[in-house]
Write an enzyme that holds these catalytic residues in place. Structure first.
Site, PDB file in Angstrom:
ATOM      1  N   HIS A 122       0.865  -1.176   0.000  1.00  0.00           N
ATOM      2  CA  HIS A 122       0.000   0.000   0.000  1.00  0.00           C
ATOM      3  C   HIS A 122       0.910   1.238   0.000  1.00  0.00           C
ATOM      4  CE1 HIS A 122      -2.768   2.932   1.904  1.00  0.00           C
ATOM      5  NE2 HIS A 122      -3.769   2.131   1.571  1.00  0.00           N
ATOM      6  N   ASP A 199       3.050  -4.370   7.992  1.00  0.00           N
ATOM      7  CA  ASP A 199       1.840  -3.593   7.803  1.00  0.00           C
ATOM      8  C   ASP A 199       0.685  -4.584   7.897  1.00  0.00           C
ATOM      9  OD1 ASP A 199      -0.405  -2.345   6.901  1.00  0.00           O
ATOM     10  OD2 ASP A 199       0.426  -1.713   4.970  1.00  0.00           O
ATOM     11  N   GLN A 202      -4.661  -5.254   6.931  1.00  0.00           N
ATOM     12  CA  GLN A 202      -5.641  -6.236   6.473  1.00  0.00           C
ATOM     13  C   GLN A 202      -5.486  -7.538   7.249  1.00  0.00           C
ATOM     14  OE1 GLN A 202      -7.997  -5.439   4.261  1.00  0.00           O
ATOM     15  NE2 GLN A 202      -7.133  -3.446   3.754  1.00  0.00           N
ATOM     16  N   LYS A 225     -10.406  -0.388  10.582  1.00  0.00           N
ATOM     17  CA  LYS A 225     -10.603  -1.620   9.802  1.00  0.00           C
ATOM     18  C   LYS A 225     -10.918  -2.810  10.695  1.00  0.00           C
ATOM     19  CE  LYS A 225      -7.267  -0.188   6.335  1.00  0.00           C
ATOM     20  NZ  LYS A 225      -7.768   0.138   4.996  1.00  0.00           N
ATOM     21  N   CYS A 363      -4.874   2.735  -3.501  1.00  0.00           N
ATOM     22  CA  CYS A 363      -3.674   3.234  -2.823  1.00  0.00           C
ATOM     23  C   CYS A 363      -2.514   2.265  -2.993  1.00  0.00           C
ATOM     24  CB  CYS A 363      -3.930   3.495  -1.335  1.00  0.00           C
ATOM     25  SG  CYS A 363      -5.087   4.806  -1.054  1.00  0.00           S
TER      26      CYS A 363
HETATM   27  C1  LIG Z   1      -2.486  -2.877   3.574  1.00  0.00           C
HETATM   28  C2  LIG Z   1      -2.814  -1.485   4.031  1.00  0.00           C
HETATM   29  N1  LIG Z   1      -1.844  -0.716   4.539  1.00  0.00           N
HETATM   30  C3  LIG Z   1      -2.081   0.528   4.978  1.00  0.00           C
HETATM   31  C4  LIG Z   1      -3.332   1.095   4.898  1.00  0.00           C
HETATM   32  C5  LIG Z   1      -3.521   2.489   5.387  1.00  0.00           C
HETATM   33  O1  LIG Z   1      -4.422   2.525   6.443  1.00  0.00           O
HETATM   34  P1  LIG Z   1      -4.859   3.938   7.038  1.00  0.00           P
HETATM   35  O2  LIG Z   1      -5.382   4.733   5.895  1.00  0.00           O
HETATM   36  O3  LIG Z   1      -5.920   3.597   8.034  1.00  0.00           O
HETATM   37  O4  LIG Z   1      -3.669   4.542   7.670  1.00  0.00           O
HETATM   38  C6  LIG Z   1      -4.369   0.337   4.356  1.00  0.00           C
HETATM   39  C7  LIG Z   1      -5.721   0.929   4.198  1.00  0.00           C
HETATM   40  O5  LIG Z   1      -6.314   0.906   3.128  1.00  0.00           O
HETATM   41  C8  LIG Z   1      -4.099  -0.980   3.912  1.00  0.00           C
HETATM   42  O6  LIG Z   1      -5.069  -1.736   3.380  1.00  0.00           O
END
Ligand SMILES: Cc1ncc(COP(=O)(O)O)c(C=O)c1O
Lengths: 404, 133
Positions: A122, A199, A202, A225, A363
């Site tokens: 991401h 990270d 998910q 999430k 993203c």
């Molecule tokens: C794999 C992953 N990393 C990071 C993020 C970023 O999360 P946040 O926007 O809550 O900081 C997301 C959210 O879409 C994600 O799916």
């Protein structure tokens, strides 16, 4: 038995109708809906319990401080961290990763080092490392995944080396659903002396996460999430590593001794929580984690895996639909491309049918491009997703195909 | 077809489905835009999908527009926008009440905020061209 219909009754928004149709919410990967228990807890705090934390010599503040710290303990249990001092509250996973980049990264990375990430990251786990690379001059390496989205050991091993100081990887791809073999990856990274940041945005939603078993050095996730409020995220870091890290931001709540000229800083986690934190959101997150654990993470995983199989078989019935990301054991994230229909057009028809999906690059623009697309349509599951959601999604797909 | 005829035709369509099938049909029939115009220079910013808009000035002082998008519904909406604005004088372009037209078409309630913003971006670009060309 996992009673998904009972679970659904806990989520009031699911009974709302959308464009005159049942609410088919298939965008939990972007943000999950909230159970009544979390909504009630937030209401209760603002109604009867609210004040600032770590300040007061009065009852309300003492009570809310212990609730806030109890939420930290809940996160510790949820991740099976060794100590609650390893749990830092942030705004979201993005901030958690940025925190590591700007404190640990600035202190410990030099221009001769390497940082290794995957093709499936991401933007939140890509851009902070690009920016830091531009500042420090280390090499940012990216290891390839297979065309079906699955993990490739050879590529990963090729990326690792004596210069690797940090491996920053997603636990589960938000585009492909691929679940990485974290434990073995982390062992291999430690063997070359690298630290590992996961990270887990998910990942934590869909299965039990045990940071001691994984042996990761950092792990980040977002409360919104995991069926909790927005504005709250978590950074887990091993105690010894956090202790060696300089502060992230400066101000109240994170200091030890302050004079007009000098300041010494508090121990972790307080060192990294400058200013008044997201008190209500942290406590709400605690309630959300209780909610998931009451259902049982194993039960949630089993339920979602069954839905993944069902979705695979239903999708294969629809002509002209391509599933992007078919790694074995993938989680409940389905990115698709439909012949002859632009994702924007598809999403429009799906929306009219009450089906919420996400379109675009999710993203993760370089990843979507690497898979051969500019834009994809993504349906993602939550613990409340049921067969009827999938059936309505498939029906809406068929209907969209009659338009184009 | 001009916009008055389109409004009349739309009166016989009820519900979003028939309207959007019609819009998609308009999109499919929109004359193709030469690929050399598919560049950033002709892109309309502020749309979710890619939108290109190319003006040209006629000897009689009217402005002619061509447009394209990678998304079909947007292409259909571009066809409508061109019906409203193309081959008009700058003064006529400035006098158009585009909101009224979309209300008459019965499309206003079917447009999402992001699509509405895209339409606004398109009409503003057209008005800007009318000001400078
Ligand atoms: C794999 C992953 N990393 C990071 C993020 C970023 O999360 P946040 O926007 O809550 O900081 C997301 C959210 O879409 C994600 O799916």
């Amino acid at each position: 038995m996992y009673d998904v219909e009972a679970v659904r009754r806990d989520f009031p928004v699911l009974s709302r109708s959308i464009n005159g149709k049942p609410n088919t919410f298939l965008d939990s990967g972007a943000s999950a809906q909230k159970p009544q228990q979390v909504i009630d807890r937030i209401m209760e705090i603002y109604t009867r319990e609210y004040s600032n934390v770590h300040r007061g010599s009065y009852l309300l503040s003492e009570e809310i401080t212990s609730e806030y710290e109890a939420a930290r303990k809940k996160v510790q249990k949820f991740l099976n961290a060794e100590s609650e001092r390893e749990i830092i509250f942030t705004r979201n996973a993005t901030e958690s990763i940025n925190l590591v980049a700007s404190t640990w990264g600035r202190k410990f990375l030099t221009r001769i080092d390497e940082v290794l990430i995957s093709e499936a990251e991401h933007h939140a786990n890509l851009v902070p490392w690009q920016m830091l690379r531009d500042e420090i001059g280390f090499e940012l390496k990216i290891f390839k995944i297979n065309d079906d989205g699955s993990f490739n050991w050879d590529e990963y091993r090729r990326g690792l080396g004596g210069k690797t100081k940090l491996v920053a990887v997603t636990g589960m791809s938000n585009v492909l659903g691929t679940i990485f073999p974290l434990k073995e990856m982390i062992r291999a990274a430690h063997d070359v002396g690298a630290k590992v940041l996961v990270d887990a945005c998910q990942y934590v939603v869909h299965q039990k996460t045990d940071v001691q078993d994984l042996n990761c050095d950092f792990l980040a996730f977002s409360g919104h999430k995991t069926y909790g409020p927005t504005g709250i995220g978590v950074l887990y870091g091993k105690a010894g590593i956090l202790e060696a890290m300089p502060p992230y931001q400066f101000g109240g709540d994170m200091v030890d001794v302050v004079t007009y000229q000098t300041t010494t800083f508090d121990e972790p986690p307080a060192r990294f929580e400058a200013g008044t934190p997201a008190i209500v959101q942290a406590i709400g997150l605690g309630t959300a984690l209780d909610y998931m654990q009451n259902l049982g993470m194993e039960n949630i995983t089993a339920h979602e895996n069954e839905l993944v199989d069902y979705m695979h078989s239903r999708l294969s019935e629809v002509k002209g639909v391509h599933e992007i990301g078919t790694a074995p054991g993938k989680g409940g994230v389905f990115s698709i491309a439909v012949d002859g229909i632009h994702p924007q057009d598809l999403a429009f028809i799906l929306d009219k049918e009450g089906v919420a999906v996400r379109v675009g690059h999710h993203c993760a623009a370089p990843l979507v491009r690497r898979m051969g697309y500019e834009s994809l349509t993504r349906a993602s599951f939550g613990l409340y997703t049921n067969h009827a959601d999938i059936d309505r999604f498939i029906e809406a797909l068929h209907k969209a195909q009659t338009f184009f | 077809m001009n916009i008055e005829e389109l409004i009349e035709n739309f009166e016989f369509l009820d519900g979003w489905e028939d309207k959007y099938r019609y819009i998609i049909d308009l999109g499919e029939k929109l004359p193709p835009l030469d690929a050399k115009f598919h560049t950033d220079e002709w892109k309309v910013r502020g749309c979710q999908s890619q939108v290109w808009l190319v003006p040209s000035k006629r000897p009689d002082g009217t402005l002619h527009f061509e447009g394209d998008s990678d998304a079909m519904i947007v292409k259909g909406l571009i066809a409508i926008v061109l019906m409203i604005y193309s081959d008009k004088s700058p003064a006529e372009i400035k006098a158009v009440a585009v909101d009224d037209i979309f209300a008459k078409l019965g499309l206003s309630e079917h447009l999402s905020p992001s699509r509405r913003n895209g339409l606004i971006a398109m009409t503003e670009k057209i008005r800007a061209y009318a000001g400078i060309l």
